[in-house]
Design an enzyme around this catalytic site. Structure first.
Site, PDB file in Angstrom:
ATOM      1  N   GLY A  10      15.841  38.755   8.625  1.00 34.87           N
ATOM      2  CA  GLY A  10      15.893  39.199   7.232  1.00 34.87           C
ATOM      3  C   GLY A  10      15.822  40.712   7.136  1.00 34.87           C
ATOM      4  O   GLY A  10      15.754  41.423   8.146  1.00 34.87           O
ATOM      5  N   GLY A  36      18.833  35.116   6.242  1.00 31.86           N
ATOM      6  CA  GLY A  36      18.906  36.178   7.250  1.00 31.86           C
ATOM      7  C   GLY A  36      20.294  36.256   7.867  1.00 31.86           C
ATOM      8  O   GLY A  36      21.126  35.385   7.651  1.00 31.86           O
ATOM      9  N   GLY A 102      -1.305  27.845  12.295  1.00 32.63           N
ATOM     10  CA  GLY A 102      -1.717  26.930  13.363  1.00 32.63           C
ATOM     11  C   GLY A 102      -1.386  27.521  14.728  1.00 32.63           C
ATOM     12  O   GLY A 102      -2.199  27.457  15.664  1.00 32.63           O
ATOM     13  N   TYR A 145       8.356  30.922  -6.062  1.00 33.37           N
ATOM     14  CA  TYR A 145       8.050  32.012  -5.121  1.00 33.37           C
ATOM     15  C   TYR A 145       6.604  32.456  -5.298  1.00 33.37           C
ATOM     16  O   TYR A 145       5.839  32.554  -4.333  1.00 33.37           O
ATOM     17  CB  TYR A 145       9.004  33.171  -5.388  1.00 33.37           C
ATOM     18  N   TYR A 159      -8.118  30.033   6.615  1.00 36.35           N
ATOM     19  CA  TYR A 159      -8.107  30.067   8.086  1.00 36.35           C
ATOM     20  C   TYR A 159      -9.006  31.181   8.606  1.00 36.35           C
ATOM     21  O   TYR A 159      -9.659  31.036   9.639  1.00 36.35           O
ATOM     22  CB  TYR A 159      -6.670  30.250   8.624  1.00 36.35           C
ATOM     23  N   THR A 175      10.926  46.643  -2.261  1.00 36.94           N
ATOM     24  CA  THR A 175      11.301  47.498  -1.130  1.00 36.94           C
ATOM     25  C   THR A 175      12.822  47.472  -0.995  1.00 36.94           C
ATOM     26  O   THR A 175      13.453  46.452  -1.277  1.00 36.94           O
ATOM     27  CB  THR A 175      10.598  46.992   0.147  1.00 36.94           C
ATOM     28  N   ARG A 186      19.414  41.579  -5.787  1.00 36.90           N
ATOM     29  CA  ARG A 186      18.335  42.452  -6.236  1.00 36.90           C
ATOM     30  C   ARG A 186      18.911  43.721  -6.853  1.00 36.90           C
ATOM     31  O   ARG A 186      20.062  44.085  -6.617  1.00 36.90           O
ATOM     32  CB  ARG A 186      17.396  42.791  -5.079  1.00 36.90           C
TER      33      ARG A 186
HETATM   34  N1  UDP Z   1      17.974  43.694 -12.595  1.00 35.74           N
HETATM   35  C1  UDP Z   1      19.002  44.246 -13.348  1.00 35.74           C
HETATM   36  N2  UDP Z   1      20.281  44.112 -12.897  1.00 35.74           N
HETATM   37  C2  UDP Z   1      20.593  43.492 -11.736  1.00 35.74           C
HETATM   38  C3  UDP Z   1      19.550  42.935 -10.949  1.00 35.74           C
HETATM   39  C4  UDP Z   1      18.247  43.047 -11.416  1.00 35.74           C
HETATM   40  O1  UDP Z   1      18.770  44.847 -14.419  1.00 35.74           O
HETATM   41  O2  UDP Z   1      21.795  43.428 -11.400  1.00 35.74           O
HETATM   42  C5  UDP Z   1      16.586  43.858 -13.058  1.00 35.74           C
HETATM   43  C6  UDP Z   1      15.769  42.580 -13.112  1.00 35.74           C
HETATM   44  O3  UDP Z   1      15.945  41.920 -14.340  1.00 35.74           O
HETATM   45  C7  UDP Z   1      14.353  43.130 -12.908  1.00 35.74           C
HETATM   46  C8  UDP Z   1      14.557  44.346 -12.013  1.00 35.74           C
HETATM   47  O4  UDP Z   1      15.931  44.696 -12.137  1.00 35.74           O
HETATM   48  O5  UDP Z   1      13.834  43.562 -14.142  1.00 35.74           O
HETATM   49  C9  UDP Z   1      14.225  44.088 -10.563  1.00 35.74           C
HETATM   50  O6  UDP Z   1      14.906  42.914 -10.174  1.00 35.74           O
HETATM   51  P1  UDP Z   1      14.988  42.391  -8.678  1.00 35.74           P
HETATM   52  O7  UDP Z   1      15.816  41.165  -8.709  1.00 35.74           O
HETATM   53  O8  UDP Z   1      15.410  43.482  -7.777  1.00 35.74           O
HETATM   54  O9  UDP Z   1      13.512  42.027  -8.240  1.00 35.74           O
HETATM   55  P2  UDP Z   1      12.143  41.632  -9.002  1.00 35.74           P
HETATM   56  O10 UDP Z   1      11.379  42.887  -9.087  1.00 35.74           O
HETATM   57  O11 UDP Z   1      12.457  41.085 -10.360  1.00 35.74           O
HETATM   58  O12 UDP Z   1      11.523  40.640  -8.113  1.00 35.74           O
END
Ligand code: UDP
Length: 311
Positions: A10, A36, A102, A145, A159, A175, A186
């Site tokens: 990943g 990944g 484990g 998640y 543990y 990150t 993302r």
């Molecule tokens: N976001 C956005 N446009 C995109 C993808 C994400 O505006 O194309 C926004 C999403 O709604 C969130 C922020 O960017 O408010 C960060 O989203 P990401 O999916 O990176 O991760 P998160 O922090 O939500 O886990």
């Protein structure tokens, strides 16, 4: 020292493998390859101290020989990925963490859990210190998640307390950097790819929600210090420089010199309004804080995507 890294192929897992190999560890990488990519580990091909095995850690993990450290990094982490893979996400956070713990116990290894700022959910305390218990909807779309990672923290702590194994829990905030998948959904990868290909920049909601972005090299340094010098309590590792998503879009447009228009899309359900780490604990315990600015980190990431989009 011999380390097992789950989720080795990943984004973060592969950078961690690079760092461990560079630090002299013998590394066994494990990945089921659902999010990944072997290409993330191409630079370690042929390295005598690195081996990759394809294995799903939600089933029993068998590793012959000594293991000194178990880094549990396997999980879908992009919201787009874990919404597509809800059961896999819950299983790797629960069954996968159980199997990895484990193994650590059987080998007398130190266990490192990659947890998340999503443990805080849509936070009502801002910035988020480790003492905040969070605001999570267990049955909301992100619950798969968030709750998997919260369970993983609880199991890791049990543990440690009950079985006496040495553990670390990193709460990792957003990150970014080279090796994010161009299609992982993302915000940083989406905006950069959209800007470089002239596609509209997709801002969800009105773009006023905030995030705090940490460059991957800073993140890995923080994680390694936590592994070496930290204690068993959860520790935030992230960059406290907070920006709105709208500001991030403008910065990416400026740094790529792109004419992509901004398009506003519906805000995902229960998208956290704000997120920013309080890193007082990491500073005090580890002497760590990020040093790469958002501008510099984005420039490096843009260079990576320029090259990778040509292939
Ligand atoms: N976001 C956005 N446009 C995109 C993808 C994400 O505006 O194309 C926004 C999403 O709604 C969130 C922020 O960017 O408010 C960060 O989203 P990401 O999916 O990176 O991760 P998160 O922090 O939500 O886990």
């Amino acid at each position: 020292m011999r380390a097992l890294v789950t989720g080795a192929a990943g984004f973060l897992g592969s950078h961690l493998c690079d760092r461990l190999v560079a630090d002299g560890y013998t590394v066994l990488g494990m990945d089921n390859m659902i999010t990944g990519a072997a290409a993330n580990l191409a630079q370690l091909d042929g390295a005598p101290s690195f081996t990759l095995v394809q294995h799903d850690v939600t089933t029993f993990i068998s590793v012959p020989g000594a293991v000194d450290a178990v880094f549990h990094f396997a999980s879908p982490t992009s919201p787009a990925d874990y919404l597509k893979l809800p059961i896999e996400t819950l299983k790797v956070g629960s069954l996968g963490t159980h199997n990895a713990l484990g193994l650590a116990m059987a080998k007398g290894a130190r266990f490192f859990l990659s947890s998340t700022s999503e443990a805080y959910g849509d936070p009502q305390v801002h910035p988020q210190p480790e003492s905040y218990w969070g605001h999570v909807n267990p049955v909301g779309p992100r619950g798969v998640y968030d709750e998997a990672k919260r369970f993983a923290e609880a199991l890791t702590t049990a543990y440690h307390r009950h079985n006496g194994i040495e553990t670390r829990i990193a709460r990792i905030f957003n990150t970014y950097g080279p090796r994010m998948r161009p299609d992982d959904g993302r915000v940083v990868s989406n905006f950069i790819v959209q800007a470089l290909t002239g596609e509209p920049i997709t801002v969800y909601g009105d773009g006023s929600q905030t995030r705090s972005f940490c460059y991957v090299d800073d993140q890995i340094e923080g994680l390694m210090r936590l592994f070496q010098q930290g204690g068993s309590d959860p520790t935030n590792i992230g960059n406290p420089t907070e920006v709105t998503v709208g500001e991030l879009a403008e910065l990416v447009l400026q740094l790529t010199d792109s004419r992509s228009p901004i398009e506003y899309r519906e805000l995902p359900v229960e998208d956290p309004q704000v997120r920013c780490p309080d890193i007082a604990k990491a500073k005090a315990d580890l002497g760590w804080e990020p040093w790469i600015s958002l501008q510099d980190g984005l420039k490096r990431t843009i260079e990576y995507f320029k090259t990778s989009l040509q292939h």
